[in-house]
Design a protein around this motif. Sequence first.
Motif, short mmCIF file in Angstrom:
data_model
loop_
_atom_site.label_atom_id
_atom_site.label_comp_id
_atom_site.label_asym_id
_atom_site.label_seq_id
_atom_site.Cartn_x
_atom_site.Cartn_y
_atom_site.Cartn_z
N ASN A 1 -7.94 32.97 14.25
CA ASN A 1 -8.76 32.24 13.30
C ASN A 1 -8.02 31.05 12.67
N GLU A 2 -6.71 30.92 12.96
CA GLU A 2 -5.93 29.84 12.37
C GLU A 2 -6.27 28.51 13.01
N LEU A 3 -6.51 27.52 12.17
CA LEU A 3 -6.81 26.19 12.66
C LEU A 3 -5.50 25.47 13.00
N LEU A 4 -5.46 24.85 14.16
CA LEU A 4 -4.28 24.11 14.58
C LEU A 4 -4.58 22.62 14.53
N PRO A 5 -3.58 21.80 14.17
CA PRO A 5 -3.80 20.35 14.19
C PRO A 5 -3.95 19.86 15.63
N SER A 6 -4.56 18.70 15.79
CA SER A 6 -4.77 18.18 17.14
C SER A 6 -3.46 17.82 17.82
N LEU A 7 -2.45 17.44 17.03
CA LEU A 7 -1.12 17.13 17.55
C LEU A 7 -0.11 18.11 16.98
N MET A 8 0.76 18.63 17.84
CA MET A 8 1.83 19.53 17.41
C MET A 8 3.11 19.15 18.16
N ALA A 9 4.18 19.83 17.83
CA ALA A 9 5.42 19.73 18.61
C ALA A 9 5.73 21.13 19.11
N THR A 10 6.14 21.24 20.36
CA THR A 10 6.51 22.54 20.90
C THR A 10 7.97 22.53 21.34
N GLN B 1 7.93 30.85 33.90
CA GLN B 1 7.52 31.22 32.55
C GLN B 1 8.34 30.48 31.50
N TRP B 2 7.64 29.91 30.52
CA TRP B 2 8.28 29.17 29.44
C TRP B 2 7.94 29.82 28.10
N TYR B 3 8.97 29.98 27.26
CA TYR B 3 8.76 30.47 25.90
C TYR B 3 8.65 29.25 24.97
N ASN B 4 7.63 29.23 24.11
CA ASN B 4 7.34 28.07 23.28
C ASN B 4 7.17 28.46 21.81
N ILE B 5 7.74 27.66 20.92
CA ILE B 5 7.47 27.76 19.49
C ILE B 5 6.69 26.53 19.09
N LEU B 6 5.58 26.72 18.38
CA LEU B 6 4.69 25.62 18.00
C LEU B 6 4.96 25.21 16.56
N PHE B 7 5.23 23.90 16.36
CA PHE B 7 5.53 23.37 15.04
C PHE B 7 4.56 22.26 14.66
N GLU B 8 4.53 21.95 13.36
CA GLU B 8 3.80 20.76 12.94
C GLU B 8 4.54 19.53 13.47
N TYR B 9 3.79 18.48 13.75
CA TYR B 9 4.36 17.28 14.35
C TYR B 9 4.82 16.33 13.24
N ALA B 10 6.08 15.94 13.29
CA ALA B 10 6.66 15.02 12.30
C ALA B 10 6.46 13.59 12.79
N GLY C 1 20.59 21.44 23.42
CA GLY C 1 21.36 22.29 24.32
C GLY C 1 20.62 23.54 24.74
N SER C 2 19.71 24.04 23.89
CA SER C 2 19.05 25.30 24.20
C SER C 2 17.56 25.18 24.43
N ALA C 3 16.99 24.00 24.19
CA ALA C 3 15.53 23.85 24.33
C ALA C 3 15.15 22.38 24.45
N ILE C 4 13.91 22.16 24.87
CA ILE C 4 13.34 20.82 24.96
C ILE C 4 12.15 20.76 24.00
N VAL C 5 12.03 19.67 23.25
CA VAL C 5 10.93 19.50 22.31
C VAL C 5 9.92 18.52 22.90
N TYR C 6 8.67 18.95 22.97
CA TYR C 6 7.59 18.13 23.53
C TYR C 6 6.53 17.85 22.46
N LEU C 7 5.81 16.75 22.65
CA LEU C 7 4.57 16.54 21.93
C LEU C 7 3.51 17.38 22.62
N ALA C 8 2.64 18.01 21.85
CA ALA C 8 1.60 18.86 22.43
C ALA C 8 0.25 18.52 21.81
N THR C 9 -0.79 18.55 22.62
CA THR C 9 -2.15 18.31 22.14
C THR C 9 -2.99 19.56 22.34
#
Length: 310
Positions: free
Chosen positions: A28-37, A79-88, A12-20
Amino acid sequence: MWRREKILGNGGSAIVYLATVVSPPRSNELLPSLMATKSAPVNNCQLLSIERELLSQFEGCPHILRCFGDDVAVEDGEQWYNILFEYATGGSLADPIQSYGSGLLETEVRQYTNSVLLGLSYIRNKGCVHCDIKPHNKLLVDEKDDLSLVLNGKMNMVQERTAKITDLGLVKKAGESLTEKGRKLGIRGTTLYMAPESIRHEDYEPEVDIWALGCMILELLTGKEPWKCDRNTERVTILFKIASTQEIPEILSGFSEEVEDFLKKCLVRDPKSRWTADMLLGHPFVLAADGVFTGSIREERNRVVHPKTA
């Protein structure tokens, strides 16, 4: 830095995408090649920004979906606001039920219950209540174990699938009144998993998460929703049954004694009589989780084939 791919879910308040990830991050933080945003237009991202603030309280808990931060991106002039998560990679606990229409094995449910309880214990120890525990927001993440096995001459990593808690947008402080300018803000959560006191008094303490956990486990085991209803059943009818009768979701026969007793410790109408997350972590049903996983590793060790030496 990252590119939006296919849609994984739409709320209802956001859309979840796969992100590469397409380029190294500036930090300096390492990010995984696949995430969810989890994304929403900036002009409609209030709920998402609140969730980001709440997430900062639970950083470091391995049983809550990991957050890599947030950013604002411009796409097609908006403009889009995004939160980056680990991909399940395993999806949610609701997926196998919806796909096959049947429940999971007790051994699977036991392992997932242990993980969710550890997350709930962490949330409670932070003085908070999740308020919306259900299968749909428990995501399955593959965790690599540091034990390498040699099987048929090949090295293999032991993997364990962890059920992690997500969707923290409704989290509140325990004891905090849900009021604004002297009026209550209304009930929160998903109807089928709401505790009686949350409907009657709009009271949200850690006990409501335990009731919802019992409803969730019952659904995982049976493949059916905790309360009998159909498409024509009105929400108010279910709310009345939960709040104003003495009924609890039906615990069918055929499960182990440990499961039945565990559910009876969760689905208690009097919140003061429900077990806490820490108490449930000591219940025989959950204690067996470590033994099940350890046993599987021992079996693999016994089947190890060492390569022949020259």
